[in-house]
Scaffold this motif. Sequence first.
Motif, PDB file in Angstrom:
ATOM      1  N   TYR A   1       0.818  -1.216   0.000  1.00  0.00           N
ATOM      2  CA  TYR A   1       0.000   0.000   0.000  1.00  0.00           C
ATOM      3  C   TYR A   1       0.850   1.263   0.000  1.00  0.00           C
ATOM      4  O   TYR A   1       0.328   2.375   0.050  1.00  0.00           O
ATOM      5  N   GLY A   2       2.164   1.106  -0.004  1.00  0.00           N
ATOM      6  CA  GLY A   2       3.047   2.261   0.037  1.00  0.00           C
ATOM      7  C   GLY A   2       3.229   2.813   1.437  1.00  0.00           C
ATOM      8  O   GLY A   2       3.635   3.958   1.600  1.00  0.00           O
ATOM      9  N   LEU A   3       2.953   2.012   2.449  1.00  0.00           N
ATOM     10  CA  LEU A   3       3.107   2.444   3.831  1.00  0.00           C
ATOM     11  C   LEU A   3       4.425   1.928   4.385  1.00  0.00           C
ATOM     12  O   LEU A   3       4.840   0.813   4.069  1.00  0.00           O
ATOM     13  N   ARG A   4       5.053   2.697   5.220  1.00  0.00           N
ATOM     14  CA  ARG A   4       6.280   2.240   5.874  1.00  0.00           C
ATOM     15  C   ARG A   4       5.857   1.389   7.069  1.00  0.00           C
ATOM     16  O   ARG A   4       5.902   1.787   8.232  1.00  0.00           O
ATOM     17  N   ASP A   5       5.422   0.187   6.749  1.00  0.00           N
ATOM     18  CA  ASP A   5       4.861  -0.716   7.737  1.00  0.00           C
ATOM     19  C   ASP A   5       4.866  -2.121   7.150  1.00  0.00           C
ATOM     20  O   ASP A   5       5.109  -2.303   5.956  1.00  0.00           O
ATOM     21  N   GLN A   6       4.554  -3.101   7.987  1.00  0.00           N
ATOM     22  CA  GLN A   6       4.432  -4.465   7.487  1.00  0.00           C
ATOM     23  C   GLN A   6       3.118  -4.618   6.732  1.00  0.00           C
ATOM     24  O   GLN A   6       2.296  -3.703   6.716  1.00  0.00           O
ATOM     25  N   GLU A   7       2.927  -5.769   6.129  1.00  0.00           N
ATOM     26  CA  GLU A   7       1.694  -6.030   5.381  1.00  0.00           C
ATOM     27  C   GLU A   7       0.551  -6.347   6.341  1.00  0.00           C
ATOM     28  O   GLU A   7       0.737  -7.098   7.293  1.00  0.00           O
ATOM     29  N   TYR A   8      -0.605  -5.766   6.088  1.00  0.00           N
ATOM     30  CA  TYR A   8      -1.822  -6.067   6.839  1.00  0.00           C
ATOM     31  C   TYR A   8      -2.945  -6.314   5.839  1.00  0.00           C
ATOM     32  O   TYR A   8      -3.055  -5.615   4.835  1.00  0.00           O
ATOM     33  N   ALA A   9      -3.794  -7.278   6.154  1.00  0.00           N
ATOM     34  CA  ALA A   9      -5.000  -7.493   5.354  1.00  0.00           C
ATOM     35  C   ALA A   9      -6.034  -6.463   5.794  1.00  0.00           C
ATOM     36  O   ALA A   9      -6.005  -5.972   6.933  1.00  0.00           O
ATOM     37  N   PHE A  10      -6.971  -6.150   4.897  1.00  0.00           N
ATOM     38  CA  PHE A  10      -8.025  -5.207   5.283  1.00  0.00           C
ATOM     39  C   PHE A  10      -8.908  -5.801   6.371  1.00  0.00           C
ATOM     40  O   PHE A  10      -9.370  -5.101   7.262  1.00  0.00           O
ATOM     41  N   SER A  11      -9.155  -7.119   6.311  1.00  0.00           N
ATOM     42  CA  SER A  11      -9.949  -7.750   7.368  1.00  0.00           C
ATOM     43  C   SER A  11      -9.033  -8.107   8.529  1.00  0.00           C
ATOM     44  O   SER A  11      -7.945  -8.627   8.327  1.00  0.00           O
ATOM     45  N   LYS A  12      -9.499  -7.805   9.730  1.00  0.00           N
ATOM     46  CA  LYS A  12      -8.654  -8.077  10.895  1.00  0.00           C
ATOM     47  C   LYS A  12      -9.025  -9.414  11.523  1.00  0.00           C
ATOM     48  O   LYS A  12     -10.151  -9.903  11.391  1.00  0.00           O
TER      49      LYS A  12
END
Length: 171
Positions: free
Chosen positions: A75-86
């Motif tokens: 997603y272009g975030l300086r973060d790890q990968e997260y799914a939209f559903s938690k």
Amino acid sequence: MGAIFRNLALTLCSILIFLGVFEIFLRGWGYKIVTFYADAGFYQYDPDLGWEQIPNYEAKFRARDFEVNIKTNAYGLRDQEYAFSKKQGINRIIVLGDSFAWGWGVEQNEIFCEVAEHELNGFEFINLGNNGYGTGQEYLIFEKLGRRFSPDLTVLAFYANDVSDNNSASD
């Protein structure tokens, strides 16, 4: 009159040569201009936000007083990968902000979102921070991307310069 122009030309050439040698010296020692603006190497144009981080990008970010690795997710975030559903039982927190939230001058595992997520079991901190964003852009990235993560809480990491970041030069 000719001697004045010669002396002036000699002085200007001397200054230019000095500045050129000084520039080479500074670059040799690792000094360079660092900018908060979108033309830094890991950003791209976005019609809604002005700029955003390039997805799946990795680079070294060097300044006079630090050198850190920058890596963005899909997603272009300086973060790890997260799914939209938690996942069940996970509390999800979206963090909005500028360079403070983004992690200016620190490695990925030193960003406060990462530290908080490591220390607090059952919480995910999704970092939507971007260099130079004002609260207007932070709201827009929340609407564009943040809501899709179904956060339980949204945190705005506000800093005093955020007010001036909201002002347009064309006003």
